[in-house]
Design an enzyme around this catalytic site. Structure first.
Site, PDB file in Angstrom:
ATOM      1  N   SER A   1       0.841  -1.197   0.000  1.00 24.10           N
ATOM      2  CA  SER A   1       0.000   0.000   0.000  1.00 24.10           C
ATOM      3  C   SER A   1       0.875   1.247   0.000  1.00 24.10           C
ATOM      4  CB  SER A   1      -0.911   0.025   1.232  1.00 24.10           C
ATOM      5  OG  SER A   1      -1.595   1.258   1.312  1.00 24.10           O
TER       6      SER A   1
ATOM      7  N   TYR B   1      -2.958  -1.438  10.291  1.00 21.71           N
ATOM      8  CA  TYR B   1      -2.949  -1.851   8.884  1.00 21.71           C
ATOM      9  C   TYR B   1      -1.686  -1.360   8.193  1.00 21.71           C
ATOM     10  CZ  TYR B   1      -4.392  -2.219   3.982  1.00 21.71           C
ATOM     11  OH  TYR B   1      -4.458  -2.514   2.640  1.00 21.71           O
TER      12      TYR B   1
END
Length: 244
Positions: free
Chosen positions: A137, A150
């Site tokens: 990400s 996360y």
């Protein structure tokens, strides 16, 4: 192809199948969604089969590869894995004061532990010249306190990518990671419920739009192909220039 029943995972599965791969469409819950992906692949002239396994629980890796090997055996194919795309992940918004032990366990058990063990076992089936692509990400290169756990899990994935690239180089196996930005998926649907929210996300990219799953799939297809033979240990930013 883990987490292949929707969003980015589905787009990658369909693209790899279009490039000629026999795709194992892994999913955790939705039989219907996985069936739609397999049907879409076959309708386009490709081939795929579903694999249902919930990750982050005891016996998950064994169950997945048992189903994988059995599916190949029914096609008369010996256990073999040429390309592994680690896409399956869970998220959870939480700032540091909201983090719980349960959230840490859930996110890291799927995004890190299961991924490492799946890769370890997959390597026993991967020939020389194989490909591993990890879906990371873009939040690993910027501060995103709204989802600290996360973000941490994706940072661990980047570190794993580097280590495996060096470890597996002698086998001709490349290991790379893709870093998407905000993309039109269920994971960030709540941020796109209003025109203002959608416009804000679009404005983070230099192209003034939100990423599409196909944008990510096309980049993965390159890293999964023979053309990427001289590229390894890299984190490819596919965020549309987010926060440049």
């Amino acid at each position: 192809m883990t987490g292949a029943s929707r969003g980015i995972g589905r787009a990658i599965a369909e693209r790899l199948a279009a490039d000629g791969a026999l795709v194992a469409v892994h999913y955790a819950h939705s039989v219907e969604a996985a069936g739609e992906v397999v049907a879409s692949v076959r309708a386009a002239g490709g081939d795929a089969f579903p694999l249902r396994t919930e990750l982050g629980i005891a016996g998950d890796v064994q169950a997945l590869y048992s189903a994988f090997d059995s599916a190949l055996a029914r096609r008369g194919i010996e256990p073999r894995l040429d390309v592994l795309v680690n896409n399956a992940a869970v998220s959870g918004s939480a700032r540091i004061h909201e983090v719980t032990a349960e959230l840490l366990d859930r996110i890291f058990s799927v995004n890190v532990k299961a991924l490492v063990l799946l890769t370890r076992e997959g390597l026993t089936r991967m020939p020389e010249g194989g490909r591993i692509v990890n879906i990371s990400s873009a939040i690993t290169r910027m501060a995103y306190p709204e989802s600290v756990v996360y973000s941490m899990s994706k940072g661990a994935l980047n570190t794993l990518t580097l280590a495996l690239a060096k470890e597996l180089g002698p086998r001709g196996i490349t290991v790379n990671a893709i870093a998407p930005g905000f993309t039109e998926t269920d994971m960030n649907a709540k941020l796109r419920t209003t025109p203002e929210g959608t416009a804000r996300l679009a404005g983070l990219s230099v192209f003034d739009r939100i990423g599409r799953p196909s944008d990510i799939a096309d980049a993965v297809a390159f890293l999964a192909s023979p053309d990427s033979r001289w590229v390894t240990g890299q984190l490819l930013d596919v965020s549309g220039g987010m926060h440049l």
